[in-house]
Design an enzyme around this catalytic site. Structure first.
Site, PDB file in Angstrom:
ATOM      1  N   LEU A 121     -53.066   8.786 -46.136  1.00 21.23           N
ATOM      2  CA  LEU A 121     -52.429   8.894 -47.451  1.00 21.23           C
ATOM      3  C   LEU A 121     -51.520   7.706 -47.758  1.00 21.23           C
ATOM      4  CD1 LEU A 121     -51.502  12.674 -47.177  1.00 21.23           C
ATOM      5  CD2 LEU A 121     -53.556  11.647 -48.198  1.00 21.23           C
ATOM      6  N   HIS A 122     -51.505   7.352 -49.041  1.00 18.70           N
ATOM      7  CA  HIS A 122     -50.609   6.310 -49.518  1.00 18.70           C
ATOM      8  C   HIS A 122     -49.897   6.824 -50.767  1.00 18.70           C
ATOM      9  CE1 HIS A 122     -53.769   5.657 -52.433  1.00 18.70           C
ATOM     10  NE2 HIS A 122     -54.630   5.359 -51.468  1.00 18.70           N
ATOM     11  N   ARG A 148     -58.616   1.905 -47.901  1.00 16.29           N
ATOM     12  CA  ARG A 148     -59.430   0.801 -47.360  1.00 16.29           C
ATOM     13  C   ARG A 148     -58.673  -0.528 -47.329  1.00 16.29           C
ATOM     14  NH1 ARG A 148     -63.953   3.844 -49.855  1.00 16.29           N
ATOM     15  NH2 ARG A 148     -65.363   4.386 -48.137  1.00 16.29           N
ATOM     16  N   SER A 185     -55.265   1.767 -51.899  1.00 21.20           N
ATOM     17  CA  SER A 185     -56.490   2.345 -51.364  1.00 21.20           C
ATOM     18  C   SER A 185     -56.350   2.422 -49.855  1.00 21.20           C
ATOM     19  CB  SER A 185     -57.682   1.437 -51.706  1.00 21.20           C
ATOM     20  OG  SER A 185     -58.791   1.754 -50.890  1.00 21.20           O
ATOM     21  N   HIS A 208     -51.866   8.756 -53.428  1.00 18.09           N
ATOM     22  CA  HIS A 208     -52.107  10.174 -53.141  1.00 18.09           C
ATOM     23  C   HIS A 208     -50.831  10.997 -53.399  1.00 18.09           C
ATOM     24  CE1 HIS A 208     -55.068   8.368 -50.144  1.00 18.09           C
ATOM     25  NE2 HIS A 208     -55.842   9.141 -50.889  1.00 18.09           N
TER      26      HIS A 208
END
Ligand code: PAF
Length: 281
Positions: A33-34, A187, A185, A37
Site C-alpha cells: 500500500l501507498h 510498481r 503505484s 490506497h
C-alpha cells in the site's frame, strides 16, 4: 482491525454488519500500500459505516510473462498502515480460497476490455472484473473505491456494475502523485534510482498536453504526437501506447471534445507504468 482469510469468515462478518444495518465500503487492493490506497481508505471511511480493505494479488489479471511472482508483497506492513487508518477489517485470502480447484467462471466486459491496456495485456480486465465481482459477492459493499490512476479499470468496472445490476456504487477517486508528479503505484518499487529520476516524464508530457488543450488545441493526433515525442526524448523510456479516447467508450477520438481521456503506458527500463489525464473540453 479484524483480519479475515476465508470467504466463509468474511461472509459471517458481513452478515453481522448487515444485520446491524451497516453500510459497507470496500477498497480492493493488491497490497504493498501507498498513499494512493490510503486516500481511498479515507474516502471509504468518510462515506461508509464500516470499511473493508481486500489485499489479494490476483493471478487471473496477470499475463504469463508478467510480474505475478515478483509483484511486491508485505502484508505485515500493510496491516499496520490499515490499522492506523482505523480500517474495520482486512480480507486477505489465499489464491486457493479465491480460485479453488475446478474454478471455471470469468466475467468479460466486451469491447472496453480490449482497448488501451487491453491490447498489450490481453485477459487483464477479464481477471480484474472477475475478482472484483467475487469480492462484491463476498463483501456485499454499498460502495467500492478505486483510483483514477487505473482509468480503464474504473470505466470497465462501472460498466460491469451497471450491466449486471450490482447495486454497488463505484466511487472513482483522484489519482495521487509523488511531489515530482510520478503517479503513485506499487510498481514504482521496481525502478532503479536512474529510472525513478526519468519516470516523471510521463506526468510532464501529460501536463504539457493539458496546457496545449487549454490553449485551444483540439487535434487529438497533434496532442498525442507531442506526448510521444516528449517521452521518446527520455532514453530510459519506451512508449507502449499514447491515446486520446472517449471517457465513456474508450474509443479513440480525432477531435478533442466533451469528456476525453488521454492515457498512456510507458516502459521505464523493464517496468511498465501507466498514467492519464481526464479533460473536459
Ligand atoms: O487496482 C488493483 O489493485 C486491482 O486491479 C484490483 C482492483 C484490486 C483487482 O485485483
Amino acid at each position: 482491525m479484524i483480519r479475515v482469510t476465508t470467504v466463509a469468515g468474511m461472509k459471517d462478518l458481513v452478515r453481522r454488519w448487515r444485520g446491524e444495518g451497516k453500510r459497507i465500503g470496500l477498497v480492493p487492493t493488491m497490497g504493498y500500500l501507498h498513499e494512493g490506497h490510503l486516500s481511498l481508505v479515507r474516502r471509504s471511511k468518510s462515506r461508509s459505516d464500516v470499511t473493508v480493505v481486500s489485499i489479494f494479488v490476483n493471478p487471473a489479471q496477470f499475463g504469463p510473462r508478467e510480474d505475478l511472482q515478483k509483484y511486491p508483497r508485505d502484508l505485515e506492513r500493510d496491516a499496520a498502515l490499515l490499522e492506523k487508518e482505523g480500517v474495520d477489517a482486512v480480507f486477505c485470502p489465499t489464491v486457493g480460497e479465491m480460485y479453488p480447484a475446478g474454478y471455471k467462471t470469468y466475467v468479460q466486459v466486451t469491447e472496453l476490455e480490449g482497448r488501451l491496456c487491453g491490447k498489450s495485456r490481453p485477459g487483464h480486465f477479464r481477471g480484474v472484473a472477475t475478482v472484483v465481482l467475487k469480492l462484491f459477492n463476498i463483501v456485499e459493499p454499498a460502495l467500492a473505491f478505486f483510483g483514477w490512476k487505473d482509468a480503464q479499470q474504473v470505466i470497465v468496472l462501472k460498466r460491469m456494475a451497471a450491466d449486471l445490476d450490482l447495486g454497488v456504487e463505484i466511487a472513482a477517486c483522484p489519482l495521487v502523485r509523488e511531489p515530482d508528479g510520478l503517479a503513485m503505484s506499487s510498481r514504482n518499487a521496481y525502478l532503479s534510482p536512474e529510472e525513478r529520476k526519468a519516470a516523471p516524464v510521463l506526468f510532464r508530457s501529460l501536463a504539457a498536453a493539458e496546457k496545449l488543450v487549454a490553449a485551444g488545441e483540439r487535434d487529438a493526433a497533434k496532442v498525442v504526437a507531442g506526448i510521444r515525442s516528449a517521452i521518446e526524448a527520455e532514453p530510459l523510456a519506451r512508449v507502449d501506447y499514447v491515446e486520446a479516447v472517449s471517457l465513456e467508450t474508450l474509443e479513440p477520438v480525432a477531435e478533442l471534445a466533451g469528456e476525453v481521456l488521454v492515457a498512456l503506458a510507458v516502459f521505464v527500463g523493464t517496468t511498465r507504468l501507466i498514467d492519464n489525464v481526464r479533460l473536459r473540453v
